[in-house]
Enzyme design. Structure first.
Site, PDB file in Angstrom:
ATOM      1  N   LEU A  33      -1.467   6.886   2.696  1.00 34.86           N
ATOM      2  CA  LEU A  33      -2.096   5.580   2.874  1.00 34.86           C
ATOM      3  C   LEU A  33      -1.183   4.658   3.652  1.00 34.86           C
ATOM      4  CD1 LEU A  33      -3.482   4.994  -0.720  1.00 34.86           C
ATOM      5  CD2 LEU A  33      -4.645   5.997   1.245  1.00 34.86           C
ATOM      6  N   SER A  70       7.375  -0.010   9.761  1.00 36.18           N
ATOM      7  CA  SER A  70       6.895   0.433   8.455  1.00 36.18           C
ATOM      8  C   SER A  70       8.028   0.742   7.493  1.00 36.18           C
ATOM      9  CB  SER A  70       6.054   1.715   8.619  1.00 36.18           C
ATOM     10  OG  SER A  70       4.934   1.474   9.430  1.00 36.18           O
ATOM     11  N   ILE A  81       3.104   6.403   0.696  1.00 35.45           N
ATOM     12  CA  ILE A  81       2.480   5.113   0.922  1.00 35.45           C
ATOM     13  C   ILE A  81       3.293   4.381   1.990  1.00 35.45           C
ATOM     14  CG2 ILE A  81       1.698   2.943  -0.114  1.00 35.45           C
ATOM     15  CD1 ILE A  81       0.441   5.499  -1.371  1.00 35.45           C
ATOM     16  N   GLU A  82       2.633   4.019   3.081  1.00 32.22           N
ATOM     17  CA  GLU A  82       3.272   3.311   4.183  1.00 32.22           C
ATOM     18  C   GLU A  82       2.886   1.840   4.094  1.00 32.22           C
ATOM     19  OE1 GLU A  82       3.335   3.387   9.092  1.00 32.22           O
ATOM     20  OE2 GLU A  82       2.029   4.756   7.988  1.00 32.22           O
ATOM     21  N   LEU A  83       3.870   0.973   4.091  1.00 33.08           N
ATOM     22  CA  LEU A  83       3.667  -0.469   4.113  1.00 33.08           C
ATOM     23  C   LEU A  83       4.072  -0.931   5.495  1.00 33.08           C
ATOM     24  CD1 LEU A  83       5.281  -1.147   0.647  1.00 33.08           C
ATOM     25  CD2 LEU A  83       2.836  -0.907   1.172  1.00 33.08           C
TER      26      LEU A  83
END
Length: 87
Positions: A33, A70, A81-83
C-alpha cells in the site's frame, strides 16, 4: 500490476514478478500500500521512531503522479506500507 484510486496506488504482486521493495513474504494477491501524507517526511519519521516503529527511508521514488519521496514500514503481517509525499 498497480491499481490507482485518485492520488493513491496499490501494487498487486504477481508470483515470480515481484518488485523491490515488497511484502516480506510475497504471494500471489498480496499487496503493498502507498498512502500519501501531508506532513513532512522528517516529521513522519520522527513520529514513527518515537513509537519504536522501524522504518526505511526517506528514499526518492516515482509515484502514481510523478516524483515522490517515501518512507517504508511493515504492518504486523509484514506487508509493506509506503508513506509518500510528492515533491
Amino acid at each position: 500490476m498497480a491499481l490507482k484510486f485518485g492520488r493513491q496506488k496499490i501494487n498487486i504482486h504477481e508470483a515470480g514478478h515481484e518488485i523491490d521493495l515488497k511484502a516480506d513474504r510475497p504471494t500471489s494477491g498480496s499487496a503493498d500500500l502507498c498512502l500519501l501524507v501531508r506532513d513532512s517526511l522528517d516529521d513522519v519519521v520522527a513520529a514513527l521512531r518515537g513509537r519504536h516503529v522501524n522504518c526505511l527511508g526517506p528514499v526518492r521514488r516515482t509515484g502514481a503522479h510523478g516524483a515522490a519521496t517515501s518512507v517504508y514500514v511493515r504492518d504486523p503481517e509484514r506487508n509493506l506500507i509506503e508513506l509518500s509525499r510528492y515533491d
